[in-house]
Design an enzyme around this catalytic site. Structure first.
Site, PDB file in Angstrom:
ATOM      1  N   LYS A 113     -56.253  60.704  43.282  1.00  0.00           N
ATOM      2  CA  LYS A 113     -57.187  61.806  43.597  1.00  0.00           C
ATOM      3  C   LYS A 113     -57.725  61.731  45.021  1.00  0.00           C
ATOM      4  CE  LYS A 113     -59.460  58.707  41.017  1.00  0.00           C
ATOM      5  NZ  LYS A 113     -58.865  57.887  40.118  1.00  0.00           N
ATOM      6  N   GLU A 197     -62.488  48.454  40.403  1.00  0.00           N
ATOM      7  CA  GLU A 197     -61.662  47.789  41.403  1.00  0.00           C
ATOM      8  C   GLU A 197     -62.462  46.656  42.046  1.00  0.00           C
ATOM      9  OE1 GLU A 197     -59.902  50.659  44.029  1.00  0.00           O
ATOM     10  OE2 GLU A 197     -59.606  52.024  42.349  1.00  0.00           O
ATOM     11  N   LYS A 212     -62.781  64.132  42.657  1.00  0.00           N
ATOM     12  CA  LYS A 212     -62.350  64.872  41.467  1.00  0.00           C
ATOM     13  C   LYS A 212     -62.940  66.286  41.478  1.00  0.00           C
ATOM     14  CE  LYS A 212     -61.655  60.680  38.795  1.00  0.00           C
ATOM     15  NZ  LYS A 212     -62.312  59.632  38.015  1.00  0.00           N
TER      16      LYS A 212
HETATM   17  N1  LIG Z   1     -55.996  52.921  36.416  1.00  0.00           N
HETATM   18  C1  LIG Z   1     -56.413  54.082  35.941  1.00  0.00           C
HETATM   19  O1  LIG Z   1     -56.880  54.189  34.794  1.00  0.00           O
HETATM   20  C2  LIG Z   1     -56.302  55.337  36.770  1.00  0.00           C
HETATM   21  C3  LIG Z   1     -56.677  56.576  36.212  1.00  0.00           C
HETATM   22  C4  LIG Z   1     -56.528  57.752  36.970  1.00  0.00           C
HETATM   23  C5  LIG Z   1     -56.063  57.658  38.270  1.00  0.00           C
HETATM   24  N2  LIG Z   1     -55.755  56.426  38.805  1.00  0.00           N
HETATM   25  C6  LIG Z   1     -55.261  56.377  40.187  1.00  0.00           C
HETATM   26  O2  LIG Z   1     -53.916  55.930  40.169  1.00  0.00           O
HETATM   27  C7  LIG Z   1     -53.634  55.140  41.323  1.00  0.00           C
HETATM   28  C8  LIG Z   1     -53.057  53.797  40.890  1.00  0.00           C
HETATM   29  O3  LIG Z   1     -53.999  53.117  40.070  1.00  0.00           O
HETATM   30  P1  LIG Z   1     -53.577  51.761  39.309  1.00  0.00           P
HETATM   31  O4  LIG Z   1     -54.753  51.416  38.465  1.00  0.00           O
HETATM   32  O5  LIG Z   1     -52.233  51.886  38.692  1.00  0.00           O
HETATM   33  O6  LIG Z   1     -53.514  50.748  40.549  1.00  0.00           O
HETATM   34  P2  LIG Z   1     -52.952  49.232  40.551  1.00  0.00           P
HETATM   35  O7  LIG Z   1     -52.840  48.720  39.171  1.00  0.00           O
HETATM   36  O8  LIG Z   1     -53.789  48.499  41.522  1.00  0.00           O
HETATM   37  O9  LIG Z   1     -51.461  49.389  41.130  1.00  0.00           O
HETATM   38  C9  LIG Z   1     -51.245  49.772  42.463  1.00  0.00           C
HETATM   39  C10 LIG Z   1     -49.766  49.617  42.790  1.00  0.00           C
HETATM   40  O10 LIG Z   1     -49.592  50.060  44.136  1.00  0.00           O
HETATM   41  C11 LIG Z   1     -48.883  49.045  44.875  1.00  0.00           C
HETATM   42  N3  LIG Z   1     -49.352  49.091  46.268  1.00  0.00           N
HETATM   43  C12 LIG Z   1     -50.607  48.909  46.716  1.00  0.00           C
HETATM   44  N4  LIG Z   1     -50.665  49.050  48.054  1.00  0.00           N
HETATM   45  C13 LIG Z   1     -49.398  49.322  48.450  1.00  0.00           C
HETATM   46  C14 LIG Z   1     -48.794  49.552  49.713  1.00  0.00           C
HETATM   47  N5  LIG Z   1     -49.508  49.553  50.840  1.00  0.00           N
HETATM   48  N6  LIG Z   1     -47.453  49.814  49.743  1.00  0.00           N
HETATM   49  C15 LIG Z   1     -46.713  49.807  48.615  1.00  0.00           C
HETATM   50  N7  LIG Z   1     -47.240  49.583  47.385  1.00  0.00           N
HETATM   51  C16 LIG Z   1     -48.556  49.338  47.302  1.00  0.00           C
HETATM   52  C17 LIG Z   1     -49.218  47.755  44.199  1.00  0.00           C
HETATM   53  O11 LIG Z   1     -48.192  46.823  44.503  1.00  0.00           O
HETATM   54  P3  LIG Z   1     -48.206  45.328  43.918  1.00  0.00           P
HETATM   55  O12 LIG Z   1     -47.863  45.484  42.447  1.00  0.00           O
HETATM   56  O13 LIG Z   1     -47.154  44.630  44.673  1.00  0.00           O
HETATM   57  O14 LIG Z   1     -49.592  44.819  44.125  1.00  0.00           O
HETATM   58  C18 LIG Z   1     -49.258  48.193  42.722  1.00  0.00           C
HETATM   59  O15 LIG Z   1     -47.956  48.172  42.166  1.00  0.00           O
HETATM   60  C19 LIG Z   1     -54.955  55.062  42.116  1.00  0.00           C
HETATM   61  O16 LIG Z   1     -54.933  56.023  43.133  1.00  0.00           O
HETATM   62  C20 LIG Z   1     -56.016  55.393  41.075  1.00  0.00           C
HETATM   63  O17 LIG Z   1     -57.157  56.006  41.637  1.00  0.00           O
HETATM   64  C21 LIG Z   1     -55.852  55.275  38.081  1.00  0.00           C
END
Ligand SMILES: NC(=O)c1ccc[n+]([C@@H]2O[C@H](COP(=O)([O-])OP(=O)(O)OC[C@H]3O[C@@H](n4cnc5c(N)ncnc54)[C@H](OP(=O)(O)O)[C@@H]3O)[C@@H](O)[C@H]2O)c1
Length: 331
Positions: A113, A197, A212
């Site tokens: 978002k 986070e 949002k």
């Molecule tokens: N978690 C939720 O419930 C949720 C809900 C709605 C929206 N979101 C949104 O969805 C997105 C992802 O959330 P998440 O919880 O899945 O995050 P996460 O678990 O922290 O995963 C992030 C992923 O991105 C990779 N990454 C980070 N920086 C990078 C870079 N510079 N280049 C390449 N890859 C990179 C990480 O690689 P590594 O694995 O190597 O660390 C990891 O695989 C965010 O924008 C968040 O706001 C999340």
């Protein structure tokens, strides 16, 4: 009795749900909480999607599945994807990847978002190019907020107000503060539960909810407010004493994100408000989200459900993938 086959007006092997779906080559941007759930869902869609590459920050070795794991964005685009699915954190790499996707004519589905809210130009450019650009998961996790807004508009309703608890992390922390737990311990518990986070300030200072709101404003009113310009209260402005005092008086503090149509235009705010404890938005617990949508006709729709977490969020992303497939891969 008529058989099912006789009731269909086309042969089963030409049923539109199967025969007309194209095959999409997909690059996953990130493979953390959200995209590892998305990957599992895509693996259940053989013949419809093919994983061209997965981009992560840390290199992976070959033993982690039969995929091309890359750390270089440009190399990932060189695999010739039709679609990128972005579940990167709010970072420069995510912004670069989405810009590159639109430039190269690649469909975009995103949960991010923050980037989608501050770069309305990317969506506008993608739409002008006829590309798919969807982000159902970016608002409400598994709660269909943007979809409901779009449906109300399509049915001719005029939306006058959208108000809700849009940030599950703040709500989770508020729930612990209400039990008399201090800020540091409440934040640590939210982090341990996987809702906050490492730096929870975007959630607790209201920026996440503001992003949002900016996306809801785009869907409801065709405007693109700057999320950084939306006034927001910070949870740190409240004391545990204030929260407990409100509880004693039958009130609960909630981080309320609101868009309303006023004489001067659409007004957006993120405010900490004490609501009567039986109010629909006060009863939201833990990481849940809840949203009220009011229309000029008097229609009020109330949505609630899991605002975060792998299963609901990946489910929303996968629904965007299915919609793109059903649409013949077009935007
Ligand atoms: N978690 C939720 O419930 C949720 C809900 C709605 C929206 N979101 C949104 O969805 C997105 C992802 O959330 P998440 O919880 O899945 O995050 P996460 O678990 O922290 O995963 C992030 C992923 O991105 C990779 N990454 C980070 N920086 C990078 C870079 N510079 N280049 C390449 N890859 C990179 C990480 O690689 P590594 O694995 O190597 O660390 C990891 O695989 C965010 O924008 C968040 O706001 C999340």
């Amino acid at each position: 009795m008529m058989s099912l086959v006789a009731a269909l007006d086309y042969p089963l092997d030409l049923a539109p749900t199967t025969a007309l779906k194209p095959r999409l080559r997909v690059v996953l941007l990130g493979c953390g909480t959200v995209n590892s759930g998305v990957l599992a869902g895509l693996e259940d869609m053989p013949g419809q999607v093919e994983i061209a590459a997965i981009v992560t920050r840390r290199p992976r070795n070959e033993s982690e599945g039969a995929y091309a794991w890359l750390t270089d964005l440009t190399a990932a685009f060189d695999t010739g994807p039709d679609l990128v699915i972005d579940a990167l954190p709010d970072c420069a790499a995510a912004e670069k990847a989405l810009a590159l996707a639109v430039e190269r004519g690649v469909h975009v589905i995103s949960a991010n978002k923050a980037v989608i809210a501050r770069r309305p130009d990317l969506e506008a450019k993608a739409r002008r190019a006829g590309l798919g650009f969807a982000y159902s998961a970016a608002v409400g996790g598994g709660v269909p907020v943007l979809e409901t807004v779009a449906r109300l508009k399509a049915s001719g309703e005029t939306i006058t107000r959208v108000r809700g608890v849009l940030n599950g992390t703040s709500n989770f922390v508020l729930g612990l503060l209400e039990k008399g737990i201090g800020f540091d311990d409440a934040i640590a518990a939210a982090q341990a539960a996987g809702f906050a986070e490492e730096d929870p300030s975007a959630d607790l200072d209201g920026l996440d909810a503001a992003a949002k709101l900016a996306l809801i404003a785009r869907a409801a009113f065709d405007i693109a407010p700057d999320p950084y310009a939306i006034p927001a209260d910070s949870l740190f402005d409240l004391s545990v004493g204030q929260i407990l005092g409100a509880r004693e008086n039958g009130l609960r503090y909630r981080q309320l994100a609101e868009l309303s149509v006023q004489a001067e235009g659409v007004v957006a705010t993120v405010r900490l408000q004490a609501l009567p404890e039986d109010h629909a938005l006060a009863r939201v617990e833990n990481e849940e989200n809840a949203v009220e949508i009011d229309c000029a006709s008097g229609t009020r729709i109330v949505l609630n459900g899991k605002g975060a977490g792998q299963t609901p969020t990946a489910g929303s992303v996968l629904s965007d993938v299915r919609a793109l497939l059903a649409n013949g891969g077009a935007g």
